[in-house]
Design a protein around this motif. Structure first.
Motif, PDB file in Angstrom:
ATOM      1  N   TYR A 252      47.279  52.763  45.875  1.00  0.00           N
ATOM      2  CA  TYR A 252      47.095  51.312  45.835  1.00  0.00           C
ATOM      3  C   TYR A 252      45.755  50.967  45.201  1.00  0.00           C
ATOM      4  CZ  TYR A 252      44.459  52.113  50.218  1.00  0.00           C
ATOM      5  OH  TYR A 252      43.576  52.562  51.171  1.00  0.00           O
ATOM      6  N   VAL A 253      45.696  49.736  44.742  1.00  0.00           N
ATOM      7  CA  VAL A 253      44.489  49.147  44.171  1.00  0.00           C
ATOM      8  C   VAL A 253      44.155  47.912  44.991  1.00  0.00           C
ATOM      9  CG1 VAL A 253      43.564  47.938  42.163  1.00  0.00           C
ATOM     10  CG2 VAL A 253      44.986  49.953  41.846  1.00  0.00           C
ATOM     11  N   ALA A 254      42.878  47.696  45.241  1.00  0.00           N
ATOM     12  CA  ALA A 254      42.430  46.472  45.911  1.00  0.00           C
ATOM     13  C   ALA A 254      41.206  45.951  45.159  1.00  0.00           C
ATOM     14  CB  ALA A 254      42.089  46.741  47.373  1.00  0.00           C
ATOM     15  N   GLY A 255      41.167  44.645  44.983  1.00  0.00           N
ATOM     16  CA  GLY A 255      40.043  44.063  44.265  1.00  0.00           C
ATOM     17  C   GLY A 255      40.224  42.580  44.071  1.00  0.00           C
ATOM     18  N   PRO A 256      39.258  41.933  43.440  1.00  0.00           N
ATOM     19  CA  PRO A 256      39.377  40.501  43.162  1.00  0.00           C
ATOM     20  C   PRO A 256      40.643  40.192  42.360  1.00  0.00           C
ATOM     21  CG  PRO A 256      37.146  41.278  42.746  1.00  0.00           C
ATOM     22  CD  PRO A 256      37.985  42.497  42.997  1.00  0.00           C
ATOM     23  N   GLU A 257      41.225  39.044  42.605  1.00  0.00           N
ATOM     24  CA  GLU A 257      42.497  38.677  41.984  1.00  0.00           C
ATOM     25  C   GLU A 257      42.450  38.737  40.459  1.00  0.00           C
ATOM     26  OE1 GLU A 257      45.844  35.080  42.042  1.00  0.00           O
ATOM     27  OE2 GLU A 257      43.898  34.810  43.037  1.00  0.00           O
ATOM     28  N   ILE A 258      41.312  38.404  39.859  1.00  0.00           N
ATOM     29  CA  ILE A 258      41.213  38.416  38.407  1.00  0.00           C
ATOM     30  C   ILE A 258      41.566  39.796  37.846  1.00  0.00           C
ATOM     31  CG2 ILE A 258      38.736  38.968  38.424  1.00  0.00           C
ATOM     32  CD1 ILE A 258      40.522  36.628  35.923  1.00  0.00           C
ATOM     33  N   TYR A 259      41.252  40.843  38.612  1.00  0.00           N
ATOM     34  CA  TYR A 259      41.557  42.207  38.170  1.00  0.00           C
ATOM     35  C   TYR A 259      42.955  42.648  38.593  1.00  0.00           C
ATOM     36  CZ  TYR A 259      36.567  42.380  37.175  1.00  0.00           C
ATOM     37  OH  TYR A 259      35.312  42.107  36.683  1.00  0.00           O
ATOM     38  N   THR A 260      43.318  42.417  39.850  1.00  0.00           N
ATOM     39  CA  THR A 260      44.633  42.873  40.307  1.00  0.00           C
ATOM     40  C   THR A 260      45.766  42.145  39.581  1.00  0.00           C
ATOM     41  OG1 THR A 260      44.510  41.328  42.177  1.00  0.00           O
ATOM     42  CG2 THR A 260      43.830  43.613  42.579  1.00  0.00           C
ATOM     43  N   LYS A 261      45.547  40.887  39.234  1.00  0.00           N
ATOM     44  CA  LYS A 261      46.561  40.125  38.492  1.00  0.00           C
ATOM     45  C   LYS A 261      46.766  40.721  37.104  1.00  0.00           C
ATOM     46  CE  LYS A 261      47.768  35.343  37.289  1.00  0.00           C
ATOM     47  NZ  LYS A 261      47.288  33.923  37.333  1.00  0.00           N
ATOM     48  N   ALA A 262      45.675  41.102  36.463  1.00  0.00           N
ATOM     49  CA  ALA A 262      45.778  41.733  35.141  1.00  0.00           C
ATOM     50  C   ALA A 262      46.472  43.087  35.229  1.00  0.00           C
ATOM     51  CB  ALA A 262      44.381  41.883  34.539  1.00  0.00           C
TER      52      ALA A 262
END
Length: 394
Positions: A252-262
């Protein structure tokens, strides 16, 4: 109709032709052709996935749950991941838009780089490191810049080593603590020191914390929990190491939406979603897998303590790894290169290790030994290594 006899020209990308095959695979392939080999090369637990985790996957199959999940993964699993990270590492992520389930942590690393790196961007890579980091940076057109560590500092990265390699092209840095291959860890104060440099230069951090649960002498500190680091960090983790789920291929990946959305945009085209059955297994692991995980951790600690002492007893200098399940001893006393040592040890004594140079130039003069195998196998491996070293040193 005229048939041309001209052979079609093979059309491979320049990037693929430039990267080298994994240096680990050559030794595994050679070992597979030999008998009575003790392998200290494989980076995976020797435990089976806990039964309750396997049973949860079987139950999902028996209920006929075999369709796709949402691209980002089952909401129940994302919620469990979010809760787990907050409870254990003090990092808060929204399961709706800040957590993405991937096909292993490896896909997460690839997605993070593809979503953030432009051609020519420089990415600092703390070495020695996992073999995929630099090739993946190169595949997206980035430029991997090694940041060395050494046994003198227990393979912890120093802020000054980061600082001196930053240019106007530097976009980010890749970290992995606990480390594969060295087993090094970073405590909170040490992470705070390097965070000052990272914040000052506005760098993105890709933090591979797949071994976070396997910290033996101190509690793992996740770098996004450091003040000022959450908004600039993409956290990568998974289930392979801590729950003995390597073959399930779930991360899994977790992070700010700007990154996870991309990253989600790339993931939905490349993978669609992670395995449905594996996701149900992971839910059970997070809910009810702590006891089994702790039992495995106790066993790894016992093996680590024996193996590192035994390496020193046969003359190989080795720092005490604080996490993961690798020892990274120096073999300079033999006068052999890492490749020569690993190949001769395999051919002469049937012990498989990984040469340190495949993890970056700073790994030369070392070998990686996985102690994720039984104590009897470790004891026999030490006997064979001792024989080999005495013979080599004459």
């Amino acid at each position: 109709m005229t048939v041309s006899n001209t052979r079609q020209q093979v059309k491979l990308s320049d990037a693929v032709q430039r990267i080298q095959p994994s240096g680990i695979r050559r030794f595994f392939d050679l070992a597979s052709t030999m008998d009575n080999v003790i392998s200290l090369g494989v980076g995976e637990p020797d435990f089976a996935t806990p039964w309750n985790v396997r049973e949860a996957s079987i139950a999902s199959l028996e209920r006929g749950i075999t369709s796709y999940t949402a691209n980002a993964g089952l909401m129940e699993l994302r919620s469990e991941i979010s809760s787990y990270l907050k409870t254990n590492f003090g990092t808060s992520y929204s399961p709706e838009n800040e957590v993405l389930v991937t096909v292993g942590a490896s896909e997460g690393i690839d997605l993070a780089l593809r979503a953030t790196v432009n051609p020519g961007d420089e990415i600092l890579i703390v070495e020695p490191c996992f073999v995929s980091y630099a090739p993946l940076v190169s595949l997206v057109g980035g430029v991997p810049i090694p940041v060395p560590t050494s046994i003198k500092n227990d393979f912890k990265v120093l802020s000054e080593e980061i600082e001196k390699r930053i240019t106007n092209k530097t976009k980010g840095i890749m970290l992995s603590y606990p480390s594969n291959p060295t087993g090094a860890i970073m405590v909170k104060q040490e992470l705070e020191e390097i965070s000052k440099v990272i914040i000052e230069h506005d760098l993105l951090v890709i933090s591979d914390e797949i071994y976070g649960e396997l910290s033996y002498d101190s509690v793992h500190v996740s770098i996004p929990s450091i003040e000022g680091m959450w908004e600039r960090t993409i956290l990568i983790s998974g289930f392979s190491k801590s729950y003995a789920m390597t073959g399930w291929r779930l991360g899994y990946v977790a992070g700010p939406e700007i990154y996870t959305k991309a990253m989600l945009k790339i993931h939905q085209y490349a993978m669609m979603c992670a395995s449905t059955m594996a996701q149900y297994a992971a839910i059970e692991a997070l809910k009810n897998g702590k006891e089994e995980m702790e039992n495995m951790k106790v066993s790894y600690r016992q093996r680590r303590n024996y193996f590192v002492k035994a390496l020193k007893d046969i003359g190989l200098n080795c720092h005490m790894p604080g996490g993961a399940f690798y020892a990274f001893p120096s073999i300079t006393i033999t006068g052999l290169t890492s490749e020569e040592f690993a190949e001769k040890l395999l051919l002469e004594e049937h012990v498989a290790v990984v040469p340190g140079n495949v993890f970056g130039s700073g790994g030369e003069g070392h070998i990686r030994c996985s102690y994720a195998t039984s104590l009897p196998h470790l004891e026999e491996a030490i006997k064979r290594m001792d024989r080999f070293i005495k013979r080599t040193n004459g």
